[in-house]
Design a protein around this motif. Structure first.
Motif, PDB file in Angstrom:
ATOM      1  N   LEU A  92      23.156  41.780  54.312  1.00  0.00           N
ATOM      2  CA  LEU A  92      24.509  42.188  53.927  1.00  0.00           C
ATOM      3  C   LEU A  92      24.857  41.644  52.542  1.00  0.00           C
ATOM      4  CD1 LEU A  92      27.330  43.382  54.548  1.00  0.00           C
ATOM      5  CD2 LEU A  92      27.888  41.218  55.686  1.00  0.00           C
ATOM      6  N   LYS A  93      24.530  40.387  52.335  1.00  0.00           N
ATOM      7  CA  LYS A  93      24.826  39.757  51.044  1.00  0.00           C
ATOM      8  C   LYS A  93      24.115  40.476  49.903  1.00  0.00           C
ATOM      9  CE  LYS A  93      25.521  35.110  49.226  1.00  0.00           C
ATOM     10  NZ  LYS A  93      25.401  33.658  49.504  1.00  0.00           N
ATOM     11  N   LYS A  94      22.857  40.865  50.168  1.00  0.00           N
ATOM     12  CA  LYS A  94      22.096  41.600  49.149  1.00  0.00           C
ATOM     13  C   LYS A  94      22.664  42.999  48.942  1.00  0.00           C
ATOM     14  CE  LYS A  94      17.664  39.213  49.800  1.00  0.00           C
ATOM     15  NZ  LYS A  94      16.258  39.369  50.240  1.00  0.00           N
ATOM     16  N   SER A  95      23.066  43.632  50.039  1.00  0.00           N
ATOM     17  CA  SER A  95      23.552  45.012  49.954  1.00  0.00           C
ATOM     18  C   SER A  95      24.892  45.113  49.234  1.00  0.00           C
ATOM     19  CB  SER A  95      23.676  45.617  51.349  1.00  0.00           C
ATOM     20  OG  SER A  95      24.761  45.053  52.049  1.00  0.00           O
ATOM     21  N   LEU A  96      25.666  44.042  49.287  1.00  0.00           N
ATOM     22  CA  LEU A  96      26.983  44.045  48.628  1.00  0.00           C
ATOM     23  C   LEU A  96      26.900  43.604  47.163  1.00  0.00           C
ATOM     24  CD1 LEU A  96      29.322  42.579  51.411  1.00  0.00           C
ATOM     25  CD2 LEU A  96      29.125  44.959  50.677  1.00  0.00           C
ATOM     26  N   LYS A  97      25.689  43.563  46.653  1.00  0.00           N
ATOM     27  CA  LYS A  97      25.476  43.049  45.296  1.00  0.00           C
ATOM     28  C   LYS A  97      26.314  43.796  44.255  1.00  0.00           C
ATOM     29  CE  LYS A  97      21.733  41.723  42.169  1.00  0.00           C
ATOM     30  NZ  LYS A  97      20.260  41.726  41.958  1.00  0.00           N
ATOM     31  N   LYS A  98      26.335  45.126  44.355  1.00  0.00           N
ATOM     32  CA  LYS A  98      27.088  45.921  43.376  1.00  0.00           C
ATOM     33  C   LYS A  98      28.591  45.694  43.526  1.00  0.00           C
ATOM     34  CE  LYS A  98      23.638  49.604  42.951  1.00  0.00           C
ATOM     35  NZ  LYS A  98      23.371  51.054  43.137  1.00  0.00           N
ATOM     36  N   THR A  99      29.053  45.714  44.776  1.00  0.00           N
ATOM     37  CA  THR A  99      30.484  45.493  45.019  1.00  0.00           C
ATOM     38  C   THR A  99      30.865  44.065  44.638  1.00  0.00           C
ATOM     39  OG1 THR A  99      30.518  47.100  46.825  1.00  0.00           O
ATOM     40  CG2 THR A  99      32.300  45.496  46.771  1.00  0.00           C
ATOM     41  N   LYS A 100      29.992  43.118  44.953  1.00  0.00           N
ATOM     42  CA  LYS A 100      30.262  41.707  44.648  1.00  0.00           C
ATOM     43  C   LYS A 100      30.396  41.493  43.135  1.00  0.00           C
ATOM     44  CE  LYS A 100      28.536  37.029  45.383  1.00  0.00           C
ATOM     45  NZ  LYS A 100      27.537  36.168  46.048  1.00  0.00           N
ATOM     46  N   LYS A 101      29.515  42.121  42.383  1.00  0.00           N
ATOM     47  CA  LYS A 101      29.564  41.966  40.929  1.00  0.00           C
ATOM     48  C   LYS A 101      30.856  42.513  40.358  1.00  0.00           C
ATOM     49  CE  LYS A 101      26.791  42.818  36.781  1.00  0.00           C
ATOM     50  NZ  LYS A 101      25.550  43.416  36.238  1.00  0.00           N
ATOM     51  N   PHE A 102      31.323  43.589  40.962  1.00  0.00           N
ATOM     52  CA  PHE A 102      32.522  44.251  40.456  1.00  0.00           C
ATOM     53  C   PHE A 102      33.796  43.621  41.021  1.00  0.00           C
ATOM     54  CE2 PHE A 102      35.287  47.956  39.609  1.00  0.00           C
ATOM     55  CZ  PHE A 102      34.914  48.186  38.293  1.00  0.00           C
ATOM     56  N   LEU A 103      33.740  43.228  42.318  1.00  0.00           N
ATOM     57  CA  LEU A 103      34.946  42.729  42.986  1.00  0.00           C
ATOM     58  C   LEU A 103      34.931  41.215  43.161  1.00  0.00           C
ATOM     59  CD1 LEU A 103      37.599  43.259  44.460  1.00  0.00           C
ATOM     60  CD2 LEU A 103      36.296  43.711  46.541  1.00  0.00           C
ATOM     61  N   GLY A 104      33.940  40.690  43.898  1.00  0.00           N
ATOM     62  CA  GLY A 104      33.903  39.258  44.178  1.00  0.00           C
ATOM     63  C   GLY A 104      33.848  38.400  42.930  1.00  0.00           C
ATOM     64  N   GLU A 105      32.823  38.622  42.098  1.00  0.00           N
ATOM     65  CA  GLU A 105      32.675  37.849  40.868  1.00  0.00           C
ATOM     66  C   GLU A 105      33.762  38.207  39.863  1.00  0.00           C
ATOM     67  OE1 GLU A 105      28.731  38.549  39.497  1.00  0.00           O
ATOM     68  OE2 GLU A 105      27.778  37.595  41.238  1.00  0.00           O
ATOM     69  N   GLY A 106      34.160  39.473  39.871  1.00  0.00           N
ATOM     70  CA  GLY A 106      35.201  39.913  38.947  1.00  0.00           C
ATOM     71  C   GLY A 106      36.527  39.205  39.194  1.00  0.00           C
ATOM     72  N   LEU A 107      36.898  39.060  40.471  1.00  0.00           N
ATOM     73  CA  LEU A 107      38.140  38.366  40.800  1.00  0.00           C
ATOM     74  C   LEU A 107      38.030  36.871  40.506  1.00  0.00           C
ATOM     75  CD1 LEU A 107      39.179  40.042  44.195  1.00  0.00           C
ATOM     76  CD2 LEU A 107      39.922  40.613  41.878  1.00  0.00           C
ATOM     77  N   ALA A 108      36.861  36.306  40.798  1.00  0.00           N
ATOM     78  CA  ALA A 108      36.653  34.872  40.565  1.00  0.00           C
ATOM     79  C   ALA A 108      36.805  34.533  39.090  1.00  0.00           C
ATOM     80  CB  ALA A 108      35.275  34.456  41.066  1.00  0.00           C
ATOM     81  N   ASN A 109      36.312  35.410  38.212  1.00  0.00           N
ATOM     82  CA  ASN A 109      36.387  35.162  36.773  1.00  0.00           C
ATOM     83  C   ASN A 109      37.823  35.129  36.267  1.00  0.00           C
ATOM     84  OD1 ASN A 109      33.610  35.010  36.503  1.00  0.00           O
ATOM     85  ND2 ASN A 109      33.382  37.197  36.080  1.00  0.00           N
ATOM     86  N   ILE A 110      38.701  35.861  36.933  1.00  0.00           N
ATOM     87  CA  ILE A 110      40.108  35.891  36.524  1.00  0.00           C
ATOM     88  C   ILE A 110      40.748  34.518  36.691  1.00  0.00           C
ATOM     89  CG2 ILE A 110      42.390  36.863  37.095  1.00  0.00           C
ATOM     90  CD1 ILE A 110      40.970  39.448  37.823  1.00  0.00           C
ATOM     91  N   PHE A 111      40.299  33.801  37.716  1.00  0.00           N
ATOM     92  CA  PHE A 111      40.935  32.526  38.051  1.00  0.00           C
ATOM     93  C   PHE A 111      40.293  31.324  37.352  1.00  0.00           C
ATOM     94  CE2 PHE A 111      42.244  35.301  41.442  1.00  0.00           C
ATOM     95  CZ  PHE A 111      43.540  34.887  41.750  1.00  0.00           C
ATOM     96  N   LEU A 112      39.253  31.567  36.555  1.00  0.00           N
ATOM     97  CA  LEU A 112      38.571  30.460  35.894  1.00  0.00           C
ATOM     98  C   LEU A 112      39.429  29.874  34.776  1.00  0.00           C
ATOM     99  CD1 LEU A 112      34.886  31.774  35.618  1.00  0.00           C
ATOM    100  CD2 LEU A 112      35.735  29.908  37.040  1.00  0.00           C
ATOM    101  N   SER A 113      39.848  28.633  34.973  1.00  0.00           N
ATOM    102  CA  SER A 113      40.585  27.866  33.940  1.00  0.00           C
ATOM    103  C   SER A 113      41.769  28.647  33.372  1.00  0.00           C
ATOM    104  CB  SER A 113      39.634  27.475  32.791  1.00  0.00           C
ATOM    105  OG  SER A 113      38.542  26.758  33.282  1.00  0.00           O
ATOM    106  N   LYS A 114      42.488  29.343  34.270  1.00  0.00           N
ATOM    107  CA  LYS A 114      43.658  30.087  33.809  1.00  0.00           C
ATOM    108  C   LYS A 114      44.923  29.563  34.449  1.00  0.00           C
ATOM    109  CE  LYS A 114      41.642  34.441  32.329  1.00  0.00           C
ATOM    110  NZ  LYS A 114      41.780  35.908  32.348  1.00  0.00           N
TER     111      LYS A 114
END
Length: 387
Positions: A92-114
């Motif tokens: 599942l973790k591997k299969s969500l790679k595309k969504t994770k890059k766009f959503l999971g990591e994308g949202l996390a980057n918004i909160f970095l040192s902001k």
């Protein structure tokens, strides 16, 4: 004369002594025999006791061995189940790679040192909309997050991010309701969806899954609109040794379903899965045909179909919202299966589906193999997406 008397006396005395000796020997033999018999009896009794004890011990040992074997089997089963869950989570973790890059990591980057301010929430809104979460669900998530942040007086962006994940998990948790096959025989599952969602393949996966669980399964090829659909299900059924009832292309699907239900009922089949034609959700006459199938089923069993599942393709993003709305209005859906999560960055649509319809998500598909169809687990999904 005297000598004769003496000889007679000694003869009589010898005879008497001989008889007494024989009596003594006989008595001794009897005593010896009795003693030996007693000894033998005691020996036999002792052996019996030993044998009984040995038998009891053996029986106890057998029982213990059985219990140990059962416990071992239980642990083996638990290990298999646990390993199965772990393996599915890894995939599942591997299969969500595309969504994770766009959503999971994308949202996390918004909160970095902001700093936690209106700009952060604005960026978050834009990112969620681009991730196909949908405008209504996005607005609700952002609104709830702002309220919770103000109420808890949060200034740390990492804590706000953790709160965001918690809120998104809450949306999915409400629809985490695994399908339970009841004792109704047959338990009838009606599968619907538009063309290209992987409907027929998913039907075959479900059938194989239930068969592996020890249930008898029957398939009905009610996709009489296209010959390829019938042949596909027949081939999949043959590969998995699962019987399929079908008719020629162009025949009445409701009539086929009637025959399938009657046959499954007479054969005491556990699960009957009905594959229907890929309906274009904007073609109302095709939706009416589905309603007819449901009415025919209810003539045989008023409580059936026991499950009405919609198959949606995650790659279609927000189009799945319109599909779900129309099918749900027509059939009162009881479950959803989301397929092809491994091939899209639009996996965020699962939040929109969950939030807007509250229909249980029964399974998610992350590949072509049977083991790639897994029971939906909200916690694992969030963990695979954001961690």
């Amino acid at each position: 004369m005297k000598d004769e008397k003496e000889n007679g006396f000694f003869s009589w005395l010898g005879s008497k002594i001989k008889k007494n000796k024989e009596k003594i020997e006989k008595k001794n033999d009897c005593v010896s025999s009795h003693t030996s018999a007693n000894k033998d009896k005691k020996y036999i009794d002792a052996n019996k006791k030993i044998n009984i004890k040995q038998n009891i011990f053996t029986e106890k040992q057998d029982i213990t061995d059985v219990k140990i074997e059962q416990i071992s089997d239980n642990y083996d089963n638990l290990d298999k189940i646990q390993n199965k869950k772990i393996n599915f989570f890894i995939r599942l973790k591997k299969s969500l790679k595309k969504t994770k890059k766009f959503l999971g990591e994308g949202l996390a980057n918004i909160f970095l040192s902001k700093k936690v301010d209106d700009i952060l929430f604005k960026e978050l809104e834009e990112k969620m909309l681009l991730a196909d979460i949908g405008i209504n669900t996005t607005n609700q998530i952002i609104s709830n997050l702002i309220q919770d942040t103000n109420r808890q007086d949060l200034k740390n962006s990492e804590k706000v991010y953790a709160l965001l994940k918690k809120n998104m998990y809450g949306i999915l948790k409400k629809v985490e309701k695994p399908l339970q096959i009841s004792n109704n025989m047959p338990f009838i599952i009606l599968v619907v969806g538009v063309n290209g969602t992987g409907k027929t393949t998913t039907v075959a996966k479900l059938a194989q899954k239930y068969k592996l669980e020890g249930k008898s399964v029957f398939l009905a090829a009610a996709d009489t609109f296209r010959a390829a659909g019938i042949e596909q299900l027949q081939t999949l059924g043959k590969l998995n040794n699962i019987p399929v009832i079908s008719q020629r292309s162009g025949s009445d699907p409701a009539a086929l379903v009637f025959d399938a239900v009657q046959s499954a009922k007479s054969k005491k089949i556990d699960v009957l899965i009905i594959d229907t034609a890929g309906r274009l959700h904007n073609k109302l006459h095709l939706i009416e045909e589905l309603k007819k199938i449901v009415r025919v089923i209810k003539k045989i069993d008023p409580l059936a179909p026991h499950e009405k599942i919609l198959i949606v393709d995650a790659c279609n993003g927000q189009n799945t919202i319109q599909q779900t709305e129309i099918f749900h209005r027509a059939l009162d859906l009881t479950g959803i299966i989301i397929t092809k999560l491994d091939g899209t960055a639009k996996g965020g649509v699962i939040f929109a589906l969950s939030d807007q319809f509250k229909i249980p998500i029964r399974y998610i598909g992350i590949g072509e193999k049977i083991q790639d169809l897994g029971t939906f687990n909200s916690q694992e999904f969030i963990k695979a997406l954001f961690n």
